[in-house]
Enzyme design. Structure first.
Site, PDB file in Angstrom:
ATOM      1  N   SER A 262     -26.076   4.294  -0.789  1.00  0.00           N
ATOM      2  CA  SER A 262     -25.064   3.627   0.036  1.00  0.00           C
ATOM      3  C   SER A 262     -25.454   3.709   1.509  1.00  0.00           C
ATOM      4  O   SER A 262     -26.547   3.304   1.886  1.00  0.00           O
ATOM      5  CB  SER A 262     -23.690   4.240  -0.242  1.00  0.00           C
ATOM      6  OG  SER A 262     -22.673   3.488   0.375  1.00  0.00           O
TER       7      SER A 262
ATOM      8  N   HIS B 243     -18.996  -1.534  -1.863  1.00  0.00           N
ATOM      9  CA  HIS B 243     -19.975  -2.181  -2.747  1.00  0.00           C
ATOM     10  C   HIS B 243     -19.297  -3.088  -3.782  1.00  0.00           C
ATOM     11  O   HIS B 243     -19.723  -3.167  -4.931  1.00  0.00           O
ATOM     12  CB  HIS B 243     -20.873  -1.129  -3.423  1.00  0.00           C
ATOM     13  CG  HIS B 243     -21.535  -0.225  -2.433  1.00  0.00           C
ATOM     14  ND1 HIS B 243     -22.500  -0.682  -1.559  1.00  0.00           N
ATOM     15  CD2 HIS B 243     -21.339   1.079  -2.136  1.00  0.00           C
ATOM     16  CE1 HIS B 243     -22.872   0.320  -0.777  1.00  0.00           C
ATOM     17  NE2 HIS B 243     -22.177   1.386  -1.100  1.00  0.00           N
TER      18      HIS B 243
END
Length: 305
Positions: free
Chosen positions: A86, A190
């Site tokens: 991430s 996401h």
């Protein structure tokens, strides 16, 4: 072959930067970064409480700063490959020489603000599912309207969606899943819920002048090595609304011949996954400066310096 990795959001804990600021030059470096991005990183890394550092706009630059500080403390290390989970991908881009430290922190500050704004539109969150068959789990999540936002490997998938969808998941777990654990993040990262942040980040990226990676850069979009700095930045932009495939990153580490993995501060999550998914690979998490000597020994044995 040594792999250097950087964790994502949720790894931060109150006061975790305190011991790192005792290292020579660390406090000065953090102060310069704080001035550059308009955020008191030292305060948030040493004095702020858990709620304050859960704020996406704070947590993301704090994590990148911690990763850069701890990696710098290792000395002049050239890993065989780098990757990040991430937001850790921005830290990894700095490790690879794609962005300098200030550019990385400027970008992640804008990323955190944009994602915080996107998260405020709808009440969303993320939960980790432990155990179960990946295909069965993904199908179940899609039935509930959730996104498998992080496919982490080693029996772990992170679901993301609205709080109502996550509550339904708690009441109706996929077959074989042992536990559902709510994560300390402030939105469904996401996923499509982050689409507004993509546009803001694309605009921020226009100010960057990326260099091509100086070491193998493994992208968490698909586990592929990316050789173009421009492509790395493009992936960093799109990544905020696309799932993280850490399972594919670990497969790539294995194919590259990884023998050791060091996770920068605040390490722990990615080394835990590697211990289960990469048997035979020596792992080390840089939690405090007390871990530096062991890390340097690992570098001497497995990496180039």
């Amino acid at each position: 072959m040594l792999v250097l990795v950087a964790p994502g959001q949720g790894a931060q804990t109150p006061g975790f930067l305190t011991p790192w600021l005792d290292l020579p030059g660390a406090a000065e470096r953090l102060a310069a970064w704080s001035d550059a991005i308009g955020l008191d990183l030292a305060h948030y890394g040493t004095q702020a409480d858990a709620d304050a550092i859960r704020d996406t706009a704070v947590a993301q630059p704090l994590l990148v700063a911690a990763g850069l500080l701890s990696a710098a403390a290792l000395g002049d290390v050239t890993p065989g490959a780098v990757a990040g989970h991430s937001v850790g991908e921005i830290t990894a881009a700095a490790f690879a020489g794609v962005l300098d430290d200030t550019a990385a922190l400027t970008l992640v500050r804008k990323r955190g603000l944009a994602m915080a704004d996107a998260a405020a539109i709808t009440r969303t969150g993320m939960s980790a599912l432990l155990g179960g068959d990946p295909d069965t789990t993904v199908a179940h999540l899609e039935k509930l309207g959730l996104t498998p936002a992080n496919v982490n490997g080693a029996g772990q998938i992170v679901a993301a969606g609205t709080l109502e969808q996550l509550a339904a998941l708690e009441a109706d777990k996929p077959e074989g899943v042992r536990r559902v654990v709510a994560l300390k993040v402030a939105g469904a990262f996401h996923t499509v819920h982050m689409a507004p942040a993509v546009e803001a980040l694309a605009k921020a990226a226009e100010d960057l002048t990326p260099a091509d990676p100086q070491v193998t850069y493994v992208s968490n979009r698909d586990g592929q090595a990316v050789a173009s700095g421009t492509e790395v930045v493009s992936r960093l932009v799109g990544q905020v609304a696309n799932p993280v495939r850490w399972d594919l990153c670990m497969e790539t580490f294995q194919k590259l011949g990884a023998t050791a993995l060091i996770e920068v501060c605040p390490g722990g999550t990615l080394t835990g996954l590697a211990k289960r998914a990469l048997p035979g690979v020596t792992t080390l998490a840089l939690k405090t400066p007390d871990d530096l000597d062991a890390a340097r020994e690992l570098i001497a044995e497995h990496g180039a310096a």
